[in-house]
Design a protein around this motif. Structure first.
Motif, PDB file in Angstrom:
ATOM      1  N   GLY A   1     -53.135 -64.267  14.281  1.00 48.01           N
ATOM      2  CA  GLY A   1     -51.664 -64.089  13.825  1.00 48.01           C
ATOM      3  C   GLY A   1     -51.013 -64.585  12.788  1.00 48.01           C
ATOM      4  N   CYS A   2     -49.717 -64.780  12.576  1.00 45.98           N
ATOM      5  CA  CYS A   2     -49.058 -65.126  11.432  1.00 45.98           C
ATOM      6  C   CYS A   2     -48.019 -66.013  12.114  1.00 45.98           C
ATOM      7  CB  CYS A   2     -48.600 -64.111  10.443  1.00 45.98           C
ATOM      8  SG  CYS A   2     -47.650 -64.556   9.087  1.00 45.98           S
ATOM      9  N   ILE A   3     -47.971 -67.226  11.419  1.00 48.63           N
ATOM     10  CA  ILE A   3     -46.502 -67.825  11.791  1.00 48.63           C
ATOM     11  C   ILE A   3     -45.700 -67.920  10.474  1.00 48.63           C
ATOM     12  CG2 ILE A   3     -45.823 -70.333  11.884  1.00 48.63           C
ATOM     13  CD1 ILE A   3     -48.890 -71.198  12.858  1.00 48.63           C
ATOM     14  N   SER A   4     -44.370 -67.292  11.028  1.00 52.75           N
ATOM     15  CA  SER A   4     -43.352 -66.936   9.868  1.00 52.75           C
ATOM     16  C   SER A   4     -42.252 -68.031   9.877  1.00 52.75           C
ATOM     17  CB  SER A   4     -43.038 -65.698  10.158  1.00 52.75           C
ATOM     18  OG  SER A   4     -43.897 -64.523   9.795  1.00 52.75           O
ATOM     19  N   THR A   5     -41.590 -68.406   8.889  1.00 59.09           N
ATOM     20  CA  THR A   5     -40.690 -68.977   8.950  1.00 59.09           C
ATOM     21  C   THR A   5     -39.374 -68.410   8.111  1.00 59.09           C
ATOM     22  OG1 THR A   5     -41.157 -70.452   7.110  1.00 59.09           O
ATOM     23  CG2 THR A   5     -41.906 -71.223   9.117  1.00 59.09           C
ATOM     24  N   PRO A   6     -38.315 -68.490   8.597  1.00 53.80           N
ATOM     25  CA  PRO A   6     -37.153 -67.661   8.048  1.00 53.80           C
ATOM     26  C   PRO A   6     -36.925 -68.320   6.515  1.00 53.80           C
ATOM     27  CG  PRO A   6     -36.227 -69.213   9.723  1.00 53.80           C
ATOM     28  CD  PRO A   6     -37.606 -69.303   9.842  1.00 53.80           C
ATOM     29  N   ALA A   7     -36.805 -67.368   5.581  1.00 51.28           N
ATOM     30  CA  ALA A   7     -36.397 -67.550   4.296  1.00 51.28           C
ATOM     31  C   ALA A   7     -35.226 -68.156   3.822  1.00 51.28           C
ATOM     32  CB  ALA A   7     -36.679 -66.310   3.284  1.00 51.28           C
ATOM     33  N   ASN A   8     -34.452 -67.880   4.668  1.00 58.84           N
ATOM     34  CA  ASN A   8     -32.842 -68.704   4.387  1.00 58.84           C
ATOM     35  C   ASN A   8     -32.718 -69.752   5.002  1.00 58.84           C
ATOM     36  OD1 ASN A   8     -33.034 -67.619   7.142  1.00 58.84           O
ATOM     37  ND2 ASN A   8     -30.799 -66.762   6.998  1.00 58.84           N
ATOM     38  N   THR A   9     -33.852 -70.739   5.536  1.00 56.90           N
ATOM     39  CA  THR A   9     -33.657 -71.784   5.920  1.00 56.90           C
ATOM     40  C   THR A   9     -34.413 -72.995   4.901  1.00 56.90           C
ATOM     41  OG1 THR A   9     -34.060 -70.920   8.204  1.00 56.90           O
ATOM     42  CG2 THR A   9     -34.464 -73.363   7.926  1.00 56.90           C
ATOM     43  N   ALA A  10     -33.731 -74.013   5.099  1.00 58.94           N
ATOM     44  CA  ALA A  10     -34.232 -75.329   4.211  1.00 58.94           C
ATOM     45  C   ALA A  10     -35.537 -75.714   4.414  1.00 58.94           C
ATOM     46  CB  ALA A  10     -33.240 -76.470   4.471  1.00 58.94           C
ATOM     47  N   VAL A  11     -36.390 -76.117   3.310  1.00 51.54           N
ATOM     48  CA  VAL A  11     -37.764 -76.072   3.511  1.00 51.54           C
ATOM     49  C   VAL A  11     -38.179 -77.168   4.794  1.00 51.54           C
ATOM     50  CG1 VAL A  11     -39.661 -77.338   2.148  1.00 51.54           C
ATOM     51  CG2 VAL A  11     -38.139 -75.828   1.130  1.00 51.54           C
ATOM     52  N   GLY A  12     -37.437 -78.198   4.582  1.00 50.40           N
ATOM     53  CA  GLY A  12     -37.678 -79.197   6.001  1.00 50.40           C
ATOM     54  C   GLY A  12     -37.909 -78.652   7.112  1.00 50.40           C
ATOM     55  N   PRO A  13     -36.894 -78.032   7.788  1.00 50.09           N
ATOM     56  CA  PRO A  13     -36.824 -77.352   8.942  1.00 50.09           C
ATOM     57  C   PRO A  13     -38.279 -76.339   9.131  1.00 50.09           C
ATOM     58  CG  PRO A  13     -34.712 -77.430   8.437  1.00 50.09           C
ATOM     59  CD  PRO A  13     -35.603 -77.975   7.238  1.00 50.09           C
ATOM     60  N   ARG A  14     -38.243 -75.649   7.940  1.00 53.67           N
ATOM     61  CA  ARG A  14     -39.466 -74.714   7.880  1.00 53.67           C
ATOM     62  C   ARG A  14     -40.854 -75.275   8.145  1.00 53.67           C
ATOM     63  NH1 ARG A  14     -38.567 -70.721   2.892  1.00 53.67           N
ATOM     64  NH2 ARG A  14     -39.846 -69.374   4.187  1.00 53.67           N
ATOM     65  N   LEU A  15     -41.191 -76.559   7.604  1.00 49.28           N
ATOM     66  CA  LEU A  15     -42.363 -77.293   7.708  1.00 49.28           C
ATOM     67  C   LEU A  15     -42.539 -77.933   9.004  1.00 49.28           C
ATOM     68  CD1 LEU A  15     -42.307 -78.994   4.488  1.00 49.28           C
ATOM     69  CD2 LEU A  15     -43.677 -77.133   4.925  1.00 49.28           C
ATOM     70  N   VAL A  16     -41.274 -78.153   9.888  1.00 50.02           N
ATOM     71  CA  VAL A  16     -41.254 -78.751  11.128  1.00 50.02           C
ATOM     72  C   VAL A  16     -41.906 -77.612  12.100  1.00 50.02           C
ATOM     73  CG1 VAL A  16     -40.045 -79.581  13.076  1.00 50.02           C
ATOM     74  CG2 VAL A  16     -39.713 -80.569  10.601  1.00 50.02           C
ATOM     75  N   GLU A  17     -41.147 -76.354  11.739  1.00 50.47           N
ATOM     76  CA  GLU A  17     -41.581 -75.196  12.571  1.00 50.47           C
ATOM     77  C   GLU A  17     -42.950 -74.913  12.436  1.00 50.47           C
ATOM     78  OE1 GLU A  17     -40.394 -70.496  12.874  1.00 50.47           O
ATOM     79  OE2 GLU A  17     -38.894 -71.841  11.863  1.00 50.47           O
ATOM     80  N   LEU A  18     -43.624 -74.854  11.358  1.00 57.03           N
ATOM     81  CA  LEU A  18     -45.183 -75.009  11.122  1.00 57.03           C
ATOM     82  C   LEU A  18     -45.837 -75.651  11.796  1.00 57.03           C
ATOM     83  CD1 LEU A  18     -47.357 -73.470   9.585  1.00 57.03           C
ATOM     84  CD2 LEU A  18     -46.989 -74.960   7.477  1.00 57.03           C
ATOM     85  N   GLU A  19     -45.442 -77.017  11.657  1.00 54.70           N
ATOM     86  CA  GLU A  19     -46.055 -77.893  12.477  1.00 54.70           C
ATOM     87  C   GLU A  19     -45.976 -77.684  14.191  1.00 54.70           C
ATOM     88  OE1 GLU A  19     -45.907 -82.918  13.157  1.00 54.70           O
ATOM     89  OE2 GLU A  19     -43.876 -81.624  12.762  1.00 54.70           O
ATOM     90  N   ASN A  20     -45.079 -77.339  14.597  1.00 51.10           N
ATOM     91  CA  ASN A  20     -45.020 -77.365  15.910  1.00 51.10           C
ATOM     92  C   ASN A  20     -45.620 -76.135  16.395  1.00 51.10           C
ATOM     93  OD1 ASN A  20     -43.333 -79.471  16.310  1.00 51.10           O
ATOM     94  ND2 ASN A  20     -41.490 -78.007  16.190  1.00 51.10           N
ATOM     95  N   ASP A  21     -45.659 -74.977  15.415  1.00 54.75           N
ATOM     96  CA  ASP A  21     -46.261 -73.860  15.922  1.00 54.75           C
ATOM     97  C   ASP A  21     -47.948 -74.139  15.949  1.00 54.75           C
ATOM     98  OD1 ASP A  21     -44.336 -72.420  16.449  1.00 54.75           O
ATOM     99  OD2 ASP A  21     -44.367 -71.205  14.877  1.00 54.75           O
TER     100      ASP A  21
END
Length: 131
Positions: A35-55
């Motif tokens: 699959g693919c873990i996607s993070t929203p482009a209109n979000t700051a980098v920090g929260p995107r990295l946290v989302e990646l970590e959690n997934d």
């Protein structure tokens, strides 16, 4: 006879991180998930990295991989993209370390050679062989 191993392969990116899990027993391979873990482009980098970590933690909890395979970072002309990919790659390596999962790294040429038999294969050739 060799025991089976679960391998989690990661293609890191800030916007999209591709993943695949296989079970390897000798030369026999079985796909367990991808699959693919996607993070929203209109979000700051920090929260995107946290989302990646959690997934990633969720994937590890689901599949219990014995090893994590990741492509070595290849810098291109776009340094901004390289920095974002490097940040995502750092999260992947951190999660693997905290989960006590050994990491193996491959160059893009090694990956292409292993998949297609030709180290300079293009994306279409790699895709064809994977399918």
């Amino acid at each position: 006879m060799r025991p089976s191993r679960i391998i989690l392969g990661i293609d890191p990116g800030l916007g999209r991180t591709g993943w695949g899990v296989i079970k390897a027993k000798g030369i026999d391979l079985m796909a367990l998930g991808f699959g693919c873990i996607s993070t929203p482009a209109n979000t700051a980098v920090g929260p995107r990295l946290v989302e990646l970590e959690n997934d990633l933690k969720t994937l590890i909890d689901k599949y219990h991989p014995d090893v994590l395979a990741i492509e070595q970072l290849l810098f291109t002309n776009n340094i901004t993209t390289g920095i974002a990919v490097g940040a995502a790659r750092g999260v992947v390596l951190l999660v693997a370390e905290r989960s006590s999962i050994p990491v193996v790294e491959f160059t893009p040429t090694q990956v292409k050679l292993g998949v297609t038999g030709y180290g300079q294969a293009d994306k279409a050739q790699v895709n064809g062989m994977v399918c």
